[in-house]
Design an enzyme around this catalytic site. Structure first.
Site, mmCIF file in Angstrom:
data_model
loop_
_atom_site.group_PDB
_atom_site.id
_atom_site.type_symbol
_atom_site.label_atom_id
_atom_site.label_comp_id
_atom_site.label_asym_id
_atom_site.label_seq_id
_atom_site.Cartn_x
_atom_site.Cartn_y
_atom_site.Cartn_z
ATOM 1 N N LYS A 126 0.856 -1.187 0.000
ATOM 2 C CA LYS A 126 0.000 0.000 0.000
ATOM 3 C C LYS A 126 0.886 1.229 0.000
ATOM 4 C CE LYS A 126 -3.215 3.129 0.787
ATOM 5 N NZ LYS A 126 -4.122 3.582 -0.284
ATOM 6 N N GLY A 128 -8.241 7.948 1.306
ATOM 7 C CA GLY A 128 -7.499 8.970 2.052
ATOM 8 C C GLY A 128 -6.149 8.493 2.547
ATOM 9 N N LEU A 129 -5.589 7.543 1.811
ATOM 10 C CA LEU A 129 -4.220 7.079 2.085
ATOM 11 C C LEU A 129 -4.060 6.422 3.462
ATOM 12 C CD1 LEU A 129 -1.523 6.934 0.665
ATOM 13 C CD2 LEU A 129 -1.164 9.355 1.138
ATOM 14 N N CYS A 163 -2.134 10.269 -6.114
ATOM 15 C CA CYS A 163 -3.218 9.981 -5.183
ATOM 16 C C CYS A 163 -4.243 11.112 -5.265
ATOM 17 C CB CYS A 163 -2.711 9.870 -3.749
ATOM 18 S SG CYS A 163 -4.069 9.538 -2.595
ATOM 19 N N GLY A 193 -5.619 -0.978 -14.691
ATOM 20 C CA GLY A 193 -6.911 -0.369 -14.979
ATOM 21 C C GLY A 193 -7.789 -1.258 -15.827
ATOM 22 N N GLY A 230 -6.675 -4.172 -9.710
ATOM 23 C CA GLY A 230 -7.182 -3.472 -8.532
ATOM 24 C C GLY A 230 -8.601 -3.893 -8.187
HETATM 25 C C1 ERO Z 1 -2.390 6.600 -2.415
HETATM 26 C C2 ERO Z 1 -3.668 6.991 -2.370
HETATM 27 C C3 ERO Z 1 -4.671 6.525 -3.312
HETATM 28 C C4 ERO Z 1 -5.957 6.262 -2.888
HETATM 29 C C5 ERO Z 1 -6.404 6.483 -1.491
HETATM 30 O O1 ERO Z 1 -5.731 6.012 -0.544
HETATM 31 O O2 ERO Z 1 -7.441 7.188 -1.373
HETATM 32 N N1 ERO Z 1 -6.913 5.853 -3.769
HETATM 33 C C6 ERO Z 1 -6.629 5.674 -5.095
HETATM 34 O O3 ERO Z 1 -7.506 5.275 -5.911
HETATM 35 N N2 ERO Z 1 -5.369 5.909 -5.544
HETATM 36 C C7 ERO Z 1 -4.366 6.329 -4.716
HETATM 37 O O4 ERO Z 1 -3.226 6.533 -5.197
#
Ligand code: ERO
Length: 309
Positions: A44, A71-72, A128, A247, A269
């Site tokens: 992650k 939100g990471l 992100c 994708g 994903g």
């Molecule tokens: C690293 C945060 C990312 C996130 C997230 O953590 O919201 N969602 C995504 O689809 N792509 C991202 O690159």
């Protein structure tokens, strides 16, 4: 063998792995990927410190894919560095995704990976879309240029970048011109989710995720043509780099499309999130069947061979 792939001179049993963010926040998830039929795995995207991420619900699946504004959320880079130290690289390669909230944080995290002397491959996330108040770097070409100059100087080893989708030829040209300034950018992963889409539930007359008034990045079937275009655009513009496709992959057919478009590896994903790591065995079977039916004996025989009319 039939599905052998390579990146940065490293060998992969097959081109498949997870997209960063999916099934890779915790060690038990990463272990399941390591034990699966995936050819490699990625952690992650991490920040210097642990993050809870955005309020839930922050992910939703739809008939055509998914929307997220996570939100990471992550355990902080030390957690993933510890995992990367313990990983058995003889079984399969490991990618280490970095998404620092500042240039300094990226430099600190990547220096720690460099100084760990492990064969982990860094994928620097420039895309992100879901950290409120943080416009994504790859849509600010000057910021991306500065970031890559500083990271190249500090990390001083080959690494890759995770790119958002672009939708304009001039943007493909401009982004590729910046990436081509940095020979240490050895691969380009296209694409991250298509940012700030809106899914509406008409029963409840409501959005489906809580953060950002329901705005979030989409993946799945929605993004396949855009993902293929970005893979091929950077494949054509960056002849000295490799491309990882991401994708819209949920069957062997989309893996084949990404390979034709020029991808060396292919990330999964939404379909992985909605299924389980067992998906990798199915995707490998389906890709093998397509290649055998068409008479291809290696991925290199078809990679980038997309025909135009
Ligand atoms: C690293 C945060 C990312 C996130 C997230 O953590 O919201 N969602 C995504 O689809 N792509 C991202 O690159």
């Amino acid at each position: 063998s039939l599905l052998s792939a390579s990146l940065l001179g490293i060998k992969f049993a097959n081109p498949l792995l997870n997209a960063s963010g999916v099934h890779c926040r915790y060690t038990d998830e990463l272990d399941a990927l390591a034990a699966s039929a995936a050819g490699s795995l990625i952690t992650k995207s991490c920040t210097l410190l642990e993050r809870e991420g955005n309020p839930e619900p922050r992910y939703a699946a739809t008939a055509l894919g998914s929307i997220n504004s996570m939100g990471l959320p992550n355990q902080g880079y030390a957690y993933y560095l510890d995992y990367a130290r313990r990983h058995n690289y003889a079984t399969k390669p490991l990618f280490f995704s970095v998404a620092g909230l500042s240039l300094e944080d990226n430099l600190t995290m990547m220096a720690a990976v460099r100084d760990a002397y492990i064969p982990a491959i860094v994928e620097l996330n420039l895309s992100c879309p879901n950290v409120p108040g943080k416009p994504q770097i790859a849509y600010d070409f000057e910021a991306m240029d500065r970031m890559l100059a500083a990271v190249s100087a500090e990390y001083a080893l080959p690494f890759g970048v995770k790119m958002p989708p672009y939708f304009d030829i001039a943007h493909f040209d401009a982004a590729a011109a910046i990436l081509n300034k940095y020979p240490l950018v050895a691969f380009v992963t296209c694409i991250n989710s298509i940012g700030n889409a809106l899914v509406i539930d008409i029963e409840n007359e409501s959005v489906v995720i809580k953060p950002k008034d329901g705005f979030g990045g989409i993946g799945g079937d929605y993004v396949l043509p855009t993902a293929l275009a970005n893979v091929n655009a950077f494949y054509r513009r960056c002849p000295d780099k490799q491309v990882i496709g991401c994708g819209g992959v949920r069957s062997g057919e989309q893996v084949f499309m990404h390979l034709l478009a020029g991808a060396s590896l292919v990330q999964v994903g939404t379909a992985l999130h909605e299924d389980s790591p067992r998906i990798f065995a199915r995707l490998n079977r389906e890709l093998s069947a397509i290649m055998e039916r068409k008479g291809y004996r290696s991925i290199e025989a078809l990679r980038g061979k997309l025909k135009t009319l």
